[in-house]
Design a protein around this motif. Structure first.
Motif, PDB file in Angstrom:
ATOM      1  N   LEU A  58       0.834  -1.195   0.000  1.00  0.00           N
ATOM      2  CA  LEU A  58       0.000   0.000   0.000  1.00  0.00           C
ATOM      3  C   LEU A  58       0.877   1.256   0.000  1.00  0.00           C
ATOM      4  N   LYS A  59       1.899   1.217   0.839  1.00  0.00           N
ATOM      5  CA  LYS A  59       2.840   2.317   0.957  1.00  0.00           C
ATOM      6  C   LYS A  59       3.503   2.588  -0.402  1.00  0.00           C
ATOM      7  N   LEU A  60       3.905   1.475  -1.048  1.00  0.00           N
ATOM      8  CA  LEU A  60       4.603   1.597  -2.331  1.00  0.00           C
ATOM      9  C   LEU A  60       3.765   2.332  -3.368  1.00  0.00           C
ATOM     10  N   THR A  61       2.478   1.993  -3.401  1.00  0.00           N
ATOM     11  CA  THR A  61       1.630   2.625  -4.410  1.00  0.00           C
ATOM     12  C   THR A  61       1.492   4.124  -4.166  1.00  0.00           C
ATOM     13  N   LYS A  62       1.683   4.546  -2.892  1.00  0.00           N
ATOM     14  CA  LYS A  62       1.471   5.963  -2.592  1.00  0.00           C
ATOM     15  C   LYS A  62       2.768   6.761  -2.577  1.00  0.00           C
ATOM     16  N   SER A  63       3.855   6.080  -2.299  1.00  0.00           N
ATOM     17  CA  SER A  63       5.090   6.796  -2.014  1.00  0.00           C
ATOM     18  C   SER A  63       5.783   7.296  -3.281  1.00  0.00           C
ATOM     19  N   SER A  64       6.505   8.409  -3.127  1.00  0.00           N
ATOM     20  CA  SER A  64       7.315   8.892  -4.249  1.00  0.00           C
ATOM     21  C   SER A  64       8.753   9.085  -3.778  1.00  0.00           C
ATOM     22  N   ASP A  65       9.003   8.819  -2.503  1.00  0.00           N
ATOM     23  CA  ASP A  65      10.345   8.954  -1.946  1.00  0.00           C
ATOM     24  C   ASP A  65      11.173   7.727  -2.321  1.00  0.00           C
ATOM     25  N   ASN A  66      12.248   7.976  -3.086  1.00  0.00           N
ATOM     26  CA  ASN A  66      13.041   6.862  -3.606  1.00  0.00           C
ATOM     27  C   ASN A  66      13.620   5.963  -2.526  1.00  0.00           C
ATOM     28  N   PHE A  67      14.130   6.631  -1.488  1.00  0.00           N
ATOM     29  CA  PHE A  67      14.741   5.858  -0.418  1.00  0.00           C
ATOM     30  C   PHE A  67      13.718   4.927   0.228  1.00  0.00           C
ATOM     31  N   GLU A  68      12.540   5.512   0.464  1.00  0.00           N
ATOM     32  CA  GLU A  68      11.472   4.723   1.096  1.00  0.00           C
ATOM     33  C   GLU A  68      11.067   3.574   0.191  1.00  0.00           C
ATOM     34  N   ILE A  69      10.984   3.844  -1.103  1.00  0.00           N
ATOM     35  CA  ILE A  69      10.591   2.790  -2.039  1.00  0.00           C
ATOM     36  C   ILE A  69      11.610   1.658  -2.004  1.00  0.00           C
ATOM     37  N   ASP A  70      12.889   2.037  -2.040  1.00  0.00           N
ATOM     38  CA  ASP A  70      13.937   1.011  -2.025  1.00  0.00           C
ATOM     39  C   ASP A  70      13.876   0.132  -0.786  1.00  0.00           C
ATOM     40  N   SER A  71      13.759   0.805   0.350  1.00  0.00           N
ATOM     41  CA  SER A  71      13.784   0.002   1.579  1.00  0.00           C
ATOM     42  C   SER A  71      12.520  -0.853   1.698  1.00  0.00           C
ATOM     43  N   SER A  72      11.418  -0.317   1.198  1.00  0.00           N
ATOM     44  CA  SER A  72      10.190  -1.122   1.232  1.00  0.00           C
ATOM     45  C   SER A  72      10.329  -2.355   0.357  1.00  0.00           C
ATOM     46  N   ILE A  73      10.917  -2.172  -0.799  1.00  0.00           N
ATOM     47  CA  ILE A  73      11.071  -3.306  -1.705  1.00  0.00           C
ATOM     48  C   ILE A  73      11.996  -4.363  -1.078  1.00  0.00           C
ATOM     49  N   ALA A  74      13.068  -3.873  -0.473  1.00  0.00           N
ATOM     50  CA  ALA A  74      13.994  -4.803   0.173  1.00  0.00           C
ATOM     51  C   ALA A  74      13.272  -5.614   1.251  1.00  0.00           C
ATOM     52  N   ARG A  75      12.493  -4.899   2.055  1.00  0.00           N
ATOM     53  CA  ARG A  75      11.763  -5.563   3.142  1.00  0.00           C
ATOM     54  C   ARG A  75      10.746  -6.561   2.578  1.00  0.00           C
ATOM     55  N   LEU A  76      10.105  -6.131   1.492  1.00  0.00           N
ATOM     56  CA  LEU A  76       9.113  -7.002   0.862  1.00  0.00           C
ATOM     57  C   LEU A  76       9.739  -8.301   0.362  1.00  0.00           C
ATOM     58  N   THR A  77      10.925  -8.189  -0.241  1.00  0.00           N
ATOM     59  CA  THR A  77      11.619  -9.375  -0.734  1.00  0.00           C
ATOM     60  C   THR A  77      11.907 -10.319   0.424  1.00  0.00           C
ATOM     61  N   ASP A  78      12.380  -9.712   1.494  1.00  0.00           N
ATOM     62  CA  ASP A  78      12.641 -10.482   2.711  1.00  0.00           C
ATOM     63  C   ASP A  78      11.403 -11.229   3.183  1.00  0.00           C
ATOM     64  N   LEU A  79      10.323 -10.449   3.314  1.00  0.00           N
ATOM     65  CA  LEU A  79       9.073 -11.012   3.820  1.00  0.00           C
ATOM     66  C   LEU A  79       8.561 -12.113   2.903  1.00  0.00           C
ATOM     67  N   ASN A  80       8.744 -11.878   1.645  1.00  0.00           N
ATOM     68  CA  ASN A  80       8.279 -12.854   0.677  1.00  0.00           C
ATOM     69  C   ASN A  80       8.994 -14.194   0.886  1.00  0.00           C
ATOM     70  N   ARG A  81      10.283 -14.086   1.167  1.00  0.00           N
ATOM     71  CA  ARG A  81      11.079 -15.276   1.373  1.00  0.00           C
ATOM     72  C   ARG A  81      10.595 -16.016   2.647  1.00  0.00           C
ATOM     73  N   ILE A  82      10.383 -15.218   3.668  1.00  0.00           N
ATOM     74  CA  ILE A  82       9.871 -15.821   4.910  1.00  0.00           C
ATOM     75  C   ILE A  82       8.532 -16.484   4.638  1.00  0.00           C
ATOM     76  N   PHE A  83       7.702 -15.742   3.923  1.00  0.00           N
ATOM     77  CA  PHE A  83       6.362 -16.247   3.635  1.00  0.00           C
ATOM     78  C   PHE A  83       6.423 -17.576   2.883  1.00  0.00           C
ATOM     79  N   GLN A  84       7.315 -17.634   1.891  1.00  0.00           N
ATOM     80  CA  GLN A  84       7.462 -18.884   1.126  1.00  0.00           C
ATOM     81  C   GLN A  84       7.922 -20.024   2.025  1.00  0.00           C
TER      82      GLN A  84
END
Ligand code: ADP
Ligand code: MG
Ligand code: MG
Length: 880
Positions: free
Chosen positions: A635-661
């Motif tokens: 949700l944050k990603l769709t709203k955010s325009s801050d590059n740093f925030e986008i990067d860290s969110s994506i990194a966290r998402l990848t992490d979470l995805n791995r845990i989830f799998q």
């Protein structure tokens, strides 16, 4: 047929026929104690009478014959000049205190009253006795309510300005007697004047009191048979109401509350029968008797010791002193507090009255249990909120929490809490483990909360129906009181009560007598006693309580908390062996540290360490939480325009995805039967190898400190001998490599917790130095119950309806699970004589289970640290 026995014709063995009271009176007169002459009509006569409505043939004639004998012995005459009066007393084979009736002063009427006055020269006394007879007779025989009689006495006292019963003089008593007689007439009854009628009617009434409503209810509640009947003892009257050198009282031969040696008595001078119990005046104590009636005091002291020597137990007696002469009217084994029962049994064994074995047999494990938990120190000021079932003994104070999560949170902040729930389920166990105690609105003695509480040794009040727990509002209400999270309550699992605010607690230290008794137990028992302890702290408590080693140290918690869980998770999510090894290497020093501490505290004793048992997904975070976080990140990603925030969110998402799998990959249909225990050990050998490396390294270190230790490595969930063989081969290699030339006396063994392991125990024993029955899983798998589901859903009903006699998770199911255990012991020891066999399931601290383990030849039981004393006692009792 003989229906009537003089006291000297009976004895203590005849309680069935003569009732407790009758046989006690007989025994006392046989051993030369001063009992007023009398006789007892048997329970058989009572049963006959209740069945036919008539005295059995010959009974009444025999009664009159014995009455005549009593006249001879007392030199008085029933209904005559120097009138003999008697009491007609109920007495069942099993004590039913206060449930049936007794009538005193039978034989008095208007004319024997005159004779009695003449014979004794004491008008007041004679009138007092008469009014008591009329009063009791009216109540017992005609059912005229006691309160009417008491109202009359009260009104006369008011009228004539008298304060106490003793202040009433002869003329007052005459008025009272007249009014009593009028009361009879008002009720359409006549007081029978003929002495023999009085006797016959009294005997009938006492027989009938066996079937009074309250007696029936009492029998039902206490599981006493309905067909026993009551005996009737007819005892010549002695009078405690003849003046100030006369008295009536009760005495215990030792203090029933503390167990202290020495007479504990209460008495009233110038009183009769039940005045003491009825609390009409405040009774005096034994020291007063010494001053007031010294002769009676001396006799009481002397004969109390005679009685104790004879009965070899503390006695509860009734006595009356008539003009300085002491009479016994009743004796029975005295009821006592838990504390007193331990002191009395121990003291008596030291005094040589009983043997040590007898002392041990007198202390049921339940008695010890109540002593070992903190108790409420009542001061009369506590605010009671309500009462539920006393499900798990002890008392605790804490802040209310309504969820398991909150409990964990509070615990982190070192706040003590009481978990309050409508009822608990498996989901609450985490919260329960950090709470001081529990309070539930629903559920019975075998509800989840009750069972878990007892297993954890924590206080619990369950099924408090007056309570309303509102989870949505996070509040509990009782009546018009509402409490919320953080409010303090006190729960008392010993009485089932719970209180507002904090009530003082008393941590009853194990008494000196209990320690002595337990030392005796240790000498007698054949079973070893070990403890289930997961932390060095628990191990210390276990040792203090007398454990001779650790029967089960779980290693799961060594993977939890702080950094460890993060490392563990990374290990689980590793894609390759080298990666896994890297994380295991990080865990290794931490575990070595843990084991070193553990071994140090258990110096000189064996310690069984169980290798990792639960499925790996238990170490991963909650799936819902991960999904929620992923969702909000997206949700944050769709709203955010801050590059740093986008990067860290994506990194966290990848992490979470791995845990989830990983979570999804590890998900199981039935975790209880899933990828756990030795199955993990076989597929990921490096985990167990790391653990063994840690154990042996720690063992070496502690040995180098000059301490002797005995590590025993336990492999869980073995069902096939090959499992154990392969794992052991691998682990032996590691152990040998680590220990090098140093001699560390380690053992390898297995938990026996799968039915197949029992059936093939002969084969499994080839690979094992020891067996330990994991009766929790063994019970689950033998019954096919999942414990949490069973306790939460149907166990209470099963027991309630008699489908199961008791909860097999509390006491080992002898018929099924026990049979498997027997087989495993036999097969195992046939293969390997030196095989050491124990039990580490929760049932290991249950007295009945301990007895069973002793019977089937186990070497030791292992119980939670707080239950060690109970296990020691139970083990000794089962060896006697
Ligand atoms: P309970 O079983 O309710 O104690 P009991 O039969 O023991 O009833 O008698 C009630 C009271 O009367 C007791 O205090 C007892 O000591 C007293 N009592 C009974 N018989 C006699 C008697 N013959 N002389 C004096 N007191 C008696
Ligand atoms: Mg009595
Ligand atoms: Mg298990």
């Amino acid at each position: 047929k003989k229906y009537v026995y003089l006291f000297n014709e009976g004895n203590a063995e005849m309680t069935g026929l003569l009732g407790g009271k009758g046989s006690g009176l007989a025994e006392m007169s046989n051993i030369g104690l001063n009992v007023p002459p009398g006789f007892t009509i048997t329970t058989e006569a009572c049963i006959d009478f209740l069945n036919s409505g008539d005295f059995p043939e010959g009974m009444w004639d025999q009664t009159l014959e014995k009455l005549h004998e009593i006249e001879k012995r007392t030199g008085k005459k029933y209904g005559g000049e120097n009138p003999l009066l008697v009491s007609v007393r109920s007495g069942a084979p099993i004590s039913m205190p206060g449930m049936m009736d007794t009538i005193l002063n039978v034989g008095l009427n208007d004319s024997t009253l005159v004779s009695l006055i003449k014979a004794t020269g004491n008008e007041r006394f004679a009138l007092d006795s008469y009014r008591r007879l009329i009063q009791m007779f009216g109540d017992v025989v005609f059912g005229i309510d006691k309160s009417y009689f008491e109202d009359i006495i009260r009104s006369v006292k008011v009228e004539r300005n008298k304060k106490d019963d003793v202040d009433l003089d002869a003329s007052d008593l005459r008025v009272i007697i007249e009014k009593f007689k009028e009361l009879y007439i008002k009720n359409g009854k006549v007081f029978p004047l003929e002495p023999l009628d009085q006797l016959r009617i009294s005997v009938e009434a006492v027989f009938r009191s066996w079937n009074s409503e309250r007696a029936k209810v009492y029998r039902e509640l206490n599981g006493i048979q309905d067909n026993l009947g009551t005996a009737v003892s007819i005892v010549s009257m002695v009078f405690g109401n003849m003046g100030n050198d006369s008295a009536t009282g009760v005495a215990f031969t030792r203090d029933p509350n503390t167990g202290k040696k020495g007479i504990f008595a209460e008495y009233l001078t110038n009183a009769q029968g039940e005045d003491v119990v009825a609390g009409i005046r405040t009774p005096k104590e034994i020291e007063d008797l010494r001053n007031e009636i010294p002769s009676a005091y001396d006799e009481l002291i002397r004969s109390a010791s005679t009685l104790e020597k004879h009965y070899k137990d503390m006695q509860d007696i009734e006595f009356t002193v008539e003009k300085g002469i002491f009479y016994f009217l009743q004796t029975r084994t005295g009821k006592r507090s838990a504390k007193a029962s331990i002191k009395i049994a121990t003291d008596m064994a030291i005094e040589g009255l009983i043997t040590r074995e007898e002392a041990l047999m007198r202390i049921t494990p339940r008695i010890l249990d109540t002593l070992l938990h903190p108790q409420i120190k009542r001061n009369g000021k506590e605010v009671k909120l309500g009462k539920g079932l006393a499900a798990s003994p002890g008392a605790a104070v804490g802040m209310i929490v309504f969820t398991s999560e909150k409990a964990v949170e509070f615990a982190k902040e070192k706040k003590k809490c009481i978990l309050v729930r409508p009822e608990t389920t498996a989901d609450d166990v985490r919260g329960m483990s950090v709470s001081e105690g529990f309070l539930t609105q629903k559920g019975g003695m075998t509800s989840h909360a009750a069972v878990v509480a007892r297993a954890m040794g924590k206080p619990a009040v369950v099924g408090a129906e007056t309570l309303n727990v509102n989870l949505k509002e996070e509040s509990l209400t009782v009546g018009n009181i509402t409490l919320r999270e953080g409010d303090i309550v006190t729960v008392d699992g010993t009485s089932g009560e719970f209180y507002m605010g904090s009530v003082d607690l008393e941590v009853s230290k194990i008494t000196e007598e209990a320690l002595t008794l337990l030392e005796w137990a240790d000498k007698i028992r054949k079973l070893g006693v070990r403890a289930n302890a997961n932390t060095p702290e628990e191990a210390i408590i276990a040792r203090e309580n007398g454990a001779e080693g650790i029967g089960l140290a779980r290693t799961e918690r060594m993977f939890l908390g702080g950094d460890r869980i993060t490392i563990m998770r990374s290990m689980i999510m590793s894609n390759s062996l080298p990666e896994r090894l890297k994380y295991l290497d990080l865990l290794l020093p931490m575990q070595i540290h843990d084991f070193v501490e553990f071994f140090r505290t258990m110096e000189g004793y064996p310690v069984i360490i169980r290798l990792l048992d639960p499925p790996l997904h238990e170490f991963l975070p909650n799936k819902e939480e991960i999904m929620n976080e992923m969702f909000s990140l997206k949700l944050k990603l769709t709203k955010s325009s801050d590059n740093f925030e986008i990067d860290s969110s994506i990194a966290r998402l990848t992490d979470l995805n791995r845990i989830f799998q990983t979570i999804k990959n590890l998900e199981e249909f039935n975790p209880m039967l899933g990828f756990r225990g030795c199955r993990l050990g076989l597929i990921y050998p490096e985990i167990y190898e790391m653990q063994v490396r840690a154990i042996i390294t720690a063992a070496k270190r502690v040995t180098e400190e000059g301490k002797t230790i005995y590590p025993e490595i336990m492999i869980p969930l073995v069902g096939v001998d090959n499992e154990l063989r392969i794992i052991r081969e691998r682990l032996e290699k590691v152990a040998k490599e680590v220990s090098g030339k140093e001699k560390v006396p380690y053992k390898f063994g297995t938990m026996i917790e799968i039915p197949r392991a029992c059936l093939t125990a002969d084969k499994i024993a080839k690979e094992a130095d020891f067996f330990s029955f994991g009766t929790n899983d063994l019970t689950q798998m033998t019954f096919g119950y999942s414990r949490d589901d069973a306790e939460g859903k149907f166990m209470a009903a099963y027991i309630g309806e008699g489908i199961l006699p008791y909860d097999p998770f509390t006491t080992v199911d002898e018929e099924g699970v026990g049979e498997l255990m027997k087989m495993a012991v036999k097969k195992g020891k046939a293969t390997k004589k030196t095989l050491e066999v124990g039990i580490c399931g929760e049932q290991g601290g249950d007295p009945q289970t301990v007895e069973f383990c002793n019977r089937i030849g186990l070497d030791y039981v292992s119980a939670s640290p707080l239950r060690i004393p109970i296990a020691r006692l139970s083990a000794a009792r089962s060896a006697i």
